[in-house]
Design an enzyme around this catalytic site. Structure first.
Site, PDB file in Angstrom:
ATOM      1  N   GLU A  71       0.824  -1.206   0.000  1.00  0.00           N
ATOM      2  CA  GLU A  71       0.000   0.000   0.000  1.00  0.00           C
ATOM      3  C   GLU A  71       0.863   1.263   0.000  1.00  0.00           C
ATOM      4  O   GLU A  71       1.809   1.386   0.781  1.00  0.00           O
ATOM      5  CB  GLU A  71      -0.917   0.000   1.223  1.00  0.00           C
ATOM      6  CG  GLU A  71      -1.881   1.179   1.263  1.00  0.00           C
ATOM      7  CD  GLU A  71      -2.733   1.204   2.527  1.00  0.00           C
ATOM      8  OE1 GLU A  71      -3.790   1.852   2.505  1.00  0.00           O
ATOM      9  OE2 GLU A  71      -2.342   0.574   3.531  1.00  0.00           O
ATOM     10  N   LYS A 122     -10.217   2.230  -2.201  1.00  0.00           N
ATOM     11  CA  LYS A 122     -10.391   1.687  -0.851  1.00  0.00           C
ATOM     12  C   LYS A 122     -11.735   2.097  -0.269  1.00  0.00           C
ATOM     13  O   LYS A 122     -12.073   3.280  -0.219  1.00  0.00           O
ATOM     14  CB  LYS A 122      -9.243   2.186   0.029  1.00  0.00           C
ATOM     15  CG  LYS A 122      -9.172   1.587   1.422  1.00  0.00           C
ATOM     16  CD  LYS A 122      -7.890   2.067   2.092  1.00  0.00           C
ATOM     17  CE  LYS A 122      -7.702   1.506   3.480  1.00  0.00           C
ATOM     18  NZ  LYS A 122      -6.405   1.935   4.059  1.00  0.00           N
ATOM     19  N   CYS A 125      -5.764  -2.820   2.643  1.00  0.00           N
ATOM     20  CA  CYS A 125      -5.457  -2.640   4.059  1.00  0.00           C
ATOM     21  C   CYS A 125      -6.677  -2.737   4.978  1.00  0.00           C
ATOM     22  O   CYS A 125      -7.115  -3.835   5.288  1.00  0.00           O
ATOM     23  CB  CYS A 125      -4.696  -1.334   4.261  1.00  0.00           C
ATOM     24  SG  CYS A 125      -3.730  -1.309   5.806  1.00  0.00           S
TER      25      CYS A 125
END
Length: 291
Positions: free
Chosen positions: A44, A117, A154
């Site tokens: 990331e 995300k 994540c």
């Protein structure tokens, strides 16, 4: 019939220089390709230090359009090497609107698209809500030359819903570019508990959905030594067995051959998808069931 693919993971440390980090990532992609990798996943926000430890308007200057300069550079590398590249970037969508985004580039250099995300944390040293607008593209799959893949990012790791939906869309492998670490002031018992929870939840996504999971984290000390990114990148088979586990403190480029046909075997012998009661799941869309 076996359907195999060689997956490369790049666990690395970063510096303040985006250009240095990009060059380093490209060198490690080349290393993975030389080992036979067909799909390479970067961690990331690999182009910078993890900047969300502070709320600083200067950090917005790190963002770029997607597609843009980084995807152009990586597309050339992907085409040259014949590899798929999964690249997590700080996206500037327009003035004042930014996302934490992963671009996927096919083995011929074609930009296939991006995933933004969905779950954005806001915790001490992880002030991501200051920088990132929650994703609005929904969950995504990408049909690459070598496999149909799903990408989550994540904080998405903690949510079974994202893994489930992406798997139901046809993802054969789930990739999780990640940046997570320990405060260096924290005790070892807490460190161990946190890492084990992080790994366990992702391995559970592999089991529940019958797919391989690939999680790639950064490593090294950042935030003036206050944060140690814990590495520990891993690859899990569809029943949660670890095929690869990285160290907590070393840069590593690893290539693992995985057999995606295992999905059929595990899903047949342990038919979790067959036995889903989709007629009973409507309450999952509520924040909390108190009425």
């Amino acid at each position: 019939m076996s359907k195999k693919v060689k997956v490369g993971t790049v666990q690395m440390s970063c510096t303040k220089s985006p250009d240095e980090n990009l060059a380093k990532a490209i060198a490690k992609i080349r290393e993975a390709a030389a080992k036979g990798a067909q799909i390479v996943c970067l961690q990331e926000l690999f182009r910078s230090l993890y900047f969300c430890d502070v709320e600083d308007y200067e950090n917005f200057k790190l963002a770029e359009p997607i597609p843009g300069p980084s995807t152009e550079s990586l597309s050339a590398v992907a085409k040259e090497l014949g590899v798929v590249i999964i690249a997590s970037l700080f996206e500037k969508r327009t003035e004042g609107l930014y996302h934490n985004t992963t671009a996927v580039i096919d083995a011929d250099g074609t930009y296939l698209g991006k995933y933004r995300k969905m779950h954005i944390p806001d915790d001490p040293a992880y002030y991501e809500k200051f920088y990132f607008t929650p994703g609005d593209l929904g969950y995504k799959i990408f049909k690459t030359k070598f496999a149909t893949i799903g990408v989550l990012i994540c904080w998405d790791q903690w949510y079974p819903e994202g893994a489930r939906i992406t798997s139901l869309m046809g993802a054969e492998i789930l990739f999780y570019p990640t940046a997570i670490g320990w405060a260096t002031s924290q005790d070892e018992a807490t460190n161990s508990e946190q890492y084990n929870a992080w790994q366990t939840i992702q391995r559970s996504h592999a089991v529940a959905n019958g797919v391989h999971v690939v999680s790639v984290n950064r490593v090294g000390f950042e935030q003036n030594g206050a944060m140690k990114f814990w590495g520990g990148s891993f690859i899990s088979n569809p029943f949660g067995r670890l095929l690869y586990l990285a160290s907590h403190d070393q840069e590593e480029v690893h290539v693992e051959e995985i057999d995606m046909q295992q999905t059929d075997r595990y899903r047949t012998h342990w038919p979790f998808l067959r036995d889903r009661r989709i007629d009973s799941y409507q309450p999952i869309t509520k924040r909390f069931i108190d009425e």
